[in-house]
Structure formats: structure tokens, C-alpha cells
Design a protein around this motif. Structure first.
Motif, PDB file in Angstrom:
ATOM      1  N   ARG A  61       0.812  -1.220   0.000  1.00 20.69           N
ATOM      2  CA  ARG A  61       0.000   0.000   0.000  1.00 20.69           C
ATOM      3  C   ARG A  61       0.843   1.268   0.000  1.00 20.69           C
ATOM      4  N   GLY A  62       2.112   1.128  -0.379  1.00 16.47           N
ATOM      5  CA  GLY A  62       3.012   2.261  -0.344  1.00 16.47           C
ATOM      6  C   GLY A  62       2.660   3.360  -1.343  1.00 16.47           C
ATOM      7  N   VAL A  63       2.952   4.593  -0.967  1.00 18.90           N
ATOM      8  CA  VAL A  63       2.707   5.758  -1.830  1.00 18.90           C
ATOM      9  C   VAL A  63       4.016   6.528  -1.953  1.00 18.90           C
ATOM     10  N   HIS A  64       3.995   7.601  -2.755  1.00 17.16           N
ATOM     11  CA  HIS A  64       5.183   8.429  -2.951  1.00 17.16           C
ATOM     12  C   HIS A  64       5.017   9.822  -2.353  1.00 17.16           C
ATOM     13  N   GLN A  65       3.825  10.110  -1.823  1.00 15.69           N
ATOM     14  CA  GLN A  65       3.621  11.415  -1.206  1.00 15.69           C
ATOM     15  C   GLN A  65       2.469  11.333  -0.208  1.00 15.69           C
ATOM     16  N   ALA A  66       2.663  11.976   0.961  1.00 15.73           N
ATOM     17  CA  ALA A  66       1.628  12.039   1.984  1.00 15.73           C
ATOM     18  C   ALA A  66       1.595  13.457   2.539  1.00 15.73           C
ATOM     19  N   PRO A  67       0.623  14.266   2.138  1.00 16.65           N
ATOM     20  CA  PRO A  67       0.579  15.660   2.596  1.00 16.65           C
ATOM     21  C   PRO A  67       0.152  15.765   4.050  1.00 16.65           C
ATOM     22  N   MET A  68       0.780  16.682   4.752  1.00 17.64           N
ATOM     23  CA  MET A  68       0.426  17.082   6.104  1.00 17.64           C
ATOM     24  C   MET A  68       0.349  15.909   7.103  1.00 17.64           C
ATOM     25  N   VAL A  69       1.513  15.410   7.436  1.00 16.83           N
ATOM     26  CA  VAL A  69       1.649  14.359   8.448  1.00 16.83           C
ATOM     27  C   VAL A  69       1.856  15.025   9.797  1.00 16.83           C
ATOM     28  N   GLU A  70       1.214  14.532  10.823  1.00 15.01           N
ATOM     29  CA  GLU A  70       1.294  15.138  12.149  1.00 15.01           C
ATOM     30  C   GLU A  70       2.384  14.491  13.008  1.00 15.01           C
ATOM     31  N   VAL A  71       2.768  15.236  14.055  1.00 11.04           N
ATOM     32  CA  VAL A  71       3.704  14.685  15.036  1.00 11.04           C
ATOM     33  C   VAL A  71       3.060  13.470  15.705  1.00 11.04           C
ATOM     34  N   GLY A  72       3.819  12.423  15.879  1.00  9.57           N
ATOM     35  CA  GLY A  72       3.293  11.180  16.436  1.00  9.57           C
ATOM     36  C   GLY A  72       2.963  10.148  15.376  1.00  9.57           C
ATOM     37  N   ALA A  73       2.906  10.618  14.109  1.00  6.88           N
ATOM     38  CA  ALA A  73       2.598   9.675  13.029  1.00  6.88           C
ATOM     39  C   ALA A  73       3.749   8.681  12.846  1.00  6.88           C
ATOM     40  N   VAL A  74       3.397   7.477  12.403  1.00  2.00           N
ATOM     41  CA  VAL A  74       4.376   6.422  12.150  1.00  2.00           C
ATOM     42  C   VAL A  74       4.386   6.128  10.654  1.00  2.00           C
ATOM     43  N   LEU A  75       5.568   6.125  10.064  1.00  2.78           N
ATOM     44  CA  LEU A  75       5.723   5.879   8.631  1.00  2.78           C
ATOM     45  C   LEU A  75       6.478   4.570   8.429  1.00  2.78           C
ATOM     46  N   CYS A  76       5.931   3.700   7.582  1.00  6.33           N
ATOM     47  CA  CYS A  76       6.617   2.467   7.188  1.00  6.33           C
ATOM     48  C   CYS A  76       7.215   2.701   5.808  1.00  6.33           C
ATOM     49  N   VAL A  77       8.519   2.497   5.675  1.00  5.05           N
ATOM     50  CA  VAL A  77       9.239   2.839   4.449  1.00  5.05           C
ATOM     51  C   VAL A  77       9.874   1.589   3.847  1.00  5.05           C
ATOM     52  N   ARG A  78       9.782   1.500   2.526  1.00  9.51           N
ATOM     53  CA  ARG A  78      10.540   0.498   1.786  1.00  9.51           C
ATOM     54  C   ARG A  78      11.621   1.247   1.020  1.00  9.51           C
ATOM     55  N   THR A  79      12.891   0.941   1.294  1.00  9.14           N
ATOM     56  CA  THR A  79      14.000   1.703   0.725  1.00  9.14           C
ATOM     57  C   THR A  79      14.292   1.260  -0.713  1.00  9.14           C
ATOM     58  N   THR A  80      15.179   1.998  -1.366  1.00 11.01           N
ATOM     59  CA  THR A  80      15.550   1.663  -2.743  1.00 11.01           C
ATOM     60  C   THR A  80      16.299   0.335  -2.840  1.00 11.01           C
ATOM     61  N   GLU A  81      16.901  -0.111  -1.738  1.00  9.12           N
ATOM     62  CA  GLU A  81      17.609  -1.386  -1.721  1.00  9.12           C
ATOM     63  C   GLU A  81      16.790  -2.507  -1.088  1.00  9.12           C
ATOM     64  N   GLY A  82      15.505  -2.256  -0.882  1.00  5.44           N
ATOM     65  CA  GLY A  82      14.613  -3.303  -0.397  1.00  5.44           C
ATOM     66  C   GLY A  82      14.558  -3.476   1.097  1.00  5.44           C
ATOM     67  N   ARG A  83      15.199  -2.601   1.853  1.00  7.75           N
ATOM     68  CA  ARG A  83      15.106  -2.691   3.311  1.00  7.75           C
ATOM     69  C   ARG A  83      13.789  -2.065   3.788  1.00  7.75           C
ATOM     70  N   VAL A  84      13.479  -2.308   5.055  1.00  7.36           N
ATOM     71  CA  VAL A  84      12.249  -1.783   5.653  1.00  7.36           C
ATOM     72  C   VAL A  84      12.633  -0.900   6.834  1.00  7.36           C
ATOM     73  N   ALA A  85      11.961   0.241   6.956  1.00  8.66           N
ATOM     74  CA  ALA A  85      12.245   1.167   8.050  1.00  8.66           C
ATOM     75  C   ALA A  85      10.944   1.660   8.665  1.00  8.66           C
ATOM     76  N   ARG A  86      11.021   2.006   9.934  1.00  7.05           N
ATOM     77  CA  ARG A  86       9.888   2.615  10.641  1.00  7.05           C
ATOM     78  C   ARG A  86      10.355   3.955  11.178  1.00  7.05           C
ATOM     79  N   LEU A  87       9.648   5.015  10.773  1.00  6.14           N
ATOM     80  CA  LEU A  87       9.972   6.372  11.211  1.00  6.14           C
ATOM     81  C   LEU A  87       8.806   6.915  12.025  1.00  6.14           C
ATOM     82  N   THR A  88       9.066   7.268  13.262  1.00  3.87           N
ATOM     83  CA  THR A  88       8.042   7.853  14.126  1.00  3.87           C
ATOM     84  C   THR A  88       8.373   9.328  14.334  1.00  3.87           C
ATOM     85  N   ALA A  89       7.486  10.208  13.873  1.00  4.63           N
ATOM     86  CA  ALA A  89       7.719  11.652  13.981  1.00  4.63           C
ATOM     87  C   ALA A  89       7.619  12.092  15.442  1.00  4.63           C
TER      88      ALA A  89
END
Length: 230
Positions: free
Chosen positions: A182-210
Motif C-alpha cells: 500500500r506504499g505511496v510516494h507522497q503524503a501531505p500534512m503528516v502530524e507529530v506522532g505519526a508512524v511511517l513504514c518505508v521500503r527503501t531503494t535497496e529493499g530494506r524496511v524502516a519505521r519512522l516515528t515523527a
């Protein structure tokens, strides 16, 4: 006449004398002693033989088991139910799902620089680069108060992310599925506390919590976890 009879030997006129001599009797005492002694010896020998046989049986190894080994007992909980497999995302060190790096991460929109900075999550530790790099993964866009815009850099089409909406902190398998399916390339107006799941260009997975937004500095601080790729 009578006197003559009286002077005669008794054997001449009376009945023949009885033979009062008894035949000699055999002495069985010695025979009884020998029999008793022989019986004792035989009993001791038989008892010794049984003791030796019993000792040999006790020292001999048990016969080898034949057939299939019995199945291992199934683990159950105190209520008698099979244990819950729980979170199966844990992996051996260095394998897929192992934590590659974790810590605070700052993304900036580089106001006034003309080009927004992007974050490369595949380096260890992650680095901030110009968003024109084809291998960068995420970029912070416009910041508005306690909200910010998140996107992938223009030349990083293989990277994608998703704002987590499942509640709690997703683990490796959950983030991987979310960012891939369900990945996208843009998410407008993310709030503090939001959690982002990322798939990197080399296929790794990351979790970013603002965690923090600094509008003046044009930066967002994340609590980041990067997992190894499959």
C-alpha cells in the motif's frame, strides 16, 4: 540214672542251643557326613552360578529401540491450549528482519537551499543527501505548524512509504507489507506522532516515528528503526 543224666552235658538230651551271635551292623555315620558335605558343596556351586548369570544380565546394555521415535510432547499453556505463536518477526542476527540500525534521525526541507534534503536509509548510519540522488529514500517537504509533508525524492521511484493506521508500533513484517502493498510516494500534512513504514531503494524496511517538528529550522526529528532486507 538220674545222676547220670544230671552229669551229662545239656546238649546231649535237650534242644539244640540257639545261635545268639548277631551279624555285624554297618556304620552309616561316615556315609551321612559325606552326603551332607557333598550336598553343601553342590548347593554352593548352583548358587554361585545363578549369581554370575544375574550379574551378567544386569551389566548387559538394554536392547536397541526399534521403530520410529515417539513424537515430542506438545507444549501447552496452563489452560491446556496450544501456545500462541505471537510475533514471528524476530530473526537471527544479520538475517531478514534483524535490526540494522536504530536511533534519532533528522530530516530537513533545506529552506533557502533550492533543493530539499533527502534521507538515505540504506547507509549505516542513515545520511542526509540532496534529493536529486537516485538512491535516497524519503524527503521532508513543506512544514506547517505541527504538520509536515512527506514524500519520496523524484528519482527514487523504487522507494515507497505508508502512514501506519493500525495503531501501536508496527514490527518488521507489518511495515514490510504496508510499505510494499500500500506504499505511496507522497503524503501531505503528516502530524507529530505519526508512524511511517518505508521500503527503501535497496529493499530494506524502516519505521519512522515523527517526534518533533522545528518549523524555524525546517526539520523533523524521527525515532527510526531500519531492518535488514530479505
Amino acid at each position: 540214672m538220674d545222676e547220670q543224666r544230671g552229669n551229662m552235658a545239656p546238649n546231649q538230651w535237650g534242644p539244640p542251643p540257639q545261635n545268639t551271635v548277631r551279624p555285624p551292623q554297618r556304620d552309616h555315620t561316615k556315609l551321612s557326613i559325606w552326603l551332607a558335605f557333598a550336598g553343601t558343596i553342590i548347593t554352593a556351586i548352583i548358587g554361585g552360578c545363578f549369581a554370575v548369570v544375574a550379574a551378567r544380565r544386569g551389566d548387559s546394555p538394554p536392547p536397541a529401540a526399534t521403530g520410529a521415535a515417539p513424537p515430542a510432547p506438545r507444549q501447552t499453556t496452563s489452560a491446556g491450549q496450544p501456545p500462541d505463536p505471537g510475533n514471528t518477526t524476530a530473526a537471527a542476527p544479520g538475517g531478514a528482519g534483524a535490526v540494522r540500525w536504530s536511533g534519532p534521525l533528522v530530516g530537513s526541507n533545506a529552506a533557502g537551499a533550492g533543493l530539499a534534503d533527502a534521507v538515505e536509509l540504506d547507509t549505516k548510519p542513515p545520511q542526509s543527501m540532496d534529493n536529486s540522488e537516485y538512491k535516497t529514500d524519503v524527503s521532508v517537504g513543506q512544514i506547517d505548524g505541527d504538520r509536515f509533508e512527506m514524500r519520496t525524492p523524484p528519482f527514487s521511484s523504487s522507494a515507497s512509504f505508508m502512514v501506519w493506521d493500525g495503531g501501536g508500533a508496527p514490527e518488521f513484517a507489518q511495515c514490510k507489507e504496508a510499505a510494499t502493498a500500500r506504499g505511496v510516494h507522497q503524503a501531505p500534512m503528516v502530524e507529530v506522532g505519526a508512524v511511517l513504514c518505508v521500503r527503501t531503494t535497496e529493499g530494506r524496511v524502516a519505521r519512522l516515528t515523527a517526534k518533533k517538528i522545528d518549523a524555524k529550522a525546517g526539520s523533523v526529528t524521527f525515532d527510526a528503526v531500519v531492518w535488514e532486507a530479505a
